[in-house]
Write an enzyme that holds these catalytic residues in place. Structure first.
Site, PDB file in Angstrom:
ATOM      1  N   HIS A 108      41.465  55.527  24.377  1.00 13.28           N
ATOM      2  CA  HIS A 108      42.488  55.626  25.429  1.00 13.28           C
ATOM      3  C   HIS A 108      43.323  54.356  25.547  1.00 13.28           C
ATOM      4  CE1 HIS A 108      39.450  53.656  28.175  1.00 13.28           C
ATOM      5  NE2 HIS A 108      40.545  53.089  28.633  1.00 13.28           N
ATOM      6  N   ASP A 138      35.812  58.523  22.777  1.00 13.51           N
ATOM      7  CA  ASP A 138      36.712  57.470  23.259  1.00 13.51           C
ATOM      8  C   ASP A 138      36.596  56.196  22.417  1.00 13.51           C
ATOM      9  OD1 ASP A 138      38.727  56.421  24.819  1.00 13.51           O
ATOM     10  OD2 ASP A 138      37.404  55.783  26.439  1.00 13.51           O
ATOM     11  N   SER A 216      38.879  47.564  29.222  1.00 10.40           N
ATOM     12  CA  SER A 216      38.532  48.723  28.403  1.00 10.40           C
ATOM     13  C   SER A 216      38.539  48.365  26.928  1.00 10.40           C
ATOM     14  CB  SER A 216      39.523  49.860  28.656  1.00 10.40           C
ATOM     15  OG  SER A 216      39.361  50.406  29.934  1.00 10.40           O
TER      16      SER A 216
END
Length: 371
Positions: A108, A138, A216
């Site tokens: 993402h 992911d 992230s």
């Protein structure tokens, strides 16, 4: 008389203001006299750092050279010319996987851009190319062409032996800032979150280490400075860390990343079947499992004798197979079956536990090439 009073009022105000100023001047504290002895305070000796402080510093110094900042770019056209421009789209974190320049991050982080740049810890920056991605987990792998001496692969640990309560560290670039270190513990194990493809990611690590936007794709480390997870999400209505962060376990990462590097995508082996929706089995009172409603001709399942549920010419239902388990791992849903398949390679032979018309049996299936 009214005119006299009107003229006297400003004069009275002036007198009051002057009296107030005089009072303040006489009552204010005297200015301190200059002192020739004013010097900086003596510095008190600190003593040794605590053991946990030393460990924090050692982990950050050892691993931070492996952590990178990722800027995703998007191509846009200028309003005043036909020139294509690359503008920043978003930022995230990643880490160096090997000395060939492979960088691991979250899918993402890079999904909204069509180009990316990777900035190393020494602030040198390189264009990155996408090697492969697996949105269901992911995860994505980029590659940069940087001098080998600048590439410090991250030490890899394991996640199978993690315990709730053990100390963890998160290194990242929150809000686009330089590298930061946050600490916490493993708050829980075997959590479940949803990927960008809406498929569940199971076995996720929960931590209270602060994971803010920009973290992230960064590493979650144990106290030995080994990678134990990839920070992927936070639970927070505001978007800032609320003490509930999630990381994809490193055992999953270590399984997926080599296949992305090798194949450019994650190739899931196939049985060559189609599954019915859950309500089909529920309506017929079938056991929990994957109800087979189609089998590819000459596919792996067909060769192993797996039979689908079919409609007879008179409309009655011909019993087929329900897949109860794969290599001893229960498969109550299609998602569980797909997860079990992901742990195997094309050409592997697996054992299916099947149910048909009240009878259980096992079948050996050699997995084929999926899409």
């Amino acid at each position: 008389m009214r005119r006299l009073r009107g003229r006297a009022t400003p004069a009275i105000f002036l007198v009051l203001i002057a009296a107030g100023l005089a009072w303040w001047w006489t009552m204010r504290p005297p200015s301190p006299a200059p002192s020739a002895t004013a010097e900086p305070r003596a510095v008190m000796a600190r003593g040794d750092l605590a053991a946990d402080e030393r460990n924090n510093i050692e982990v950050f110094q050892a691993v931070s050279p492996s952590v990178v900042h990722i800027t995703t770019l998007q191509t846009a056209t200028s309003l005043f010319s036909l020139d294509a421009l690359q503008i920043p789209r978003g930022t995230g974190t990643g880490f160096i996987w090997d000395e060939r320049g492979h960088v691991v991050t979250n899918f993402h982080v890079i999904q909204e851009g069509n180009a990316a740049r990777v900035t190393l810890a020494d602030q040198s920056s390189y264009p990155a190319v996408l090697v492969g991605a697996f949105p269901d987990r992911d995860l994505a792998v980029l590659r940069i062409d940087a001098p080998r001496e600048k590439l410090r692969p991250i030490p890899v640990g394991d996640s199978a032996g993690l315990q709730v309560g053990q100390k963890v560290y998160a290194i990242g670039n929150p809000f686009g800032l330089d590298q930061t270190l946050t600490t916490g513990i493993v708050s829980a194990l075997n959590r479940e979150i949803e990927s960008v493809t809406r498929r569940p990611i199971r076995g996720v690590i929960q931590t209270d280490a602060a994971i803010n936007p920009g973290n992230s794709g960064g590493p979650l480390l144990d106290s030995a400075g080994r990678l134990i997870g990839v920070n992927t999400a936070i639970y927070s209505p505001s978007g800032a860390s609320a003490g509930i962060g999630f990381a994809i376990p490193v055992d999953e990462v270590n399984r997926v990343v080599p296949r992305l590097i090798r194949d450019g995508r994650f190739i899931r082996p196939t049985l060559g079947i189609a599954a019915a929706p859950p309500r089909f089995g529920q309506a017929l009172g079938l056991p929990d499992g994957v109800v087979v409603v189609d089998v590819s001709q000459d596919g792996p399942a067909a060769q192993a004798g797996v039979r689908p549920f079919l409609r007879a010419p008179d409309g009655s239902l011909l019993a087929g197979d329900v897949i109860l388990a794969l290599d001893g791992q229960a498969t109550p849903t299609l998602d569980r079956l797909l997860e079990a398949l992901e742990r195997h390679q094309v050409g592997d032979t697996v054992t299916l536990k099947l149910w048909r018309a009240g009878q259980e049996r096992e079948a050996q299936v050699r997995l084929g090439l999926g899409s």
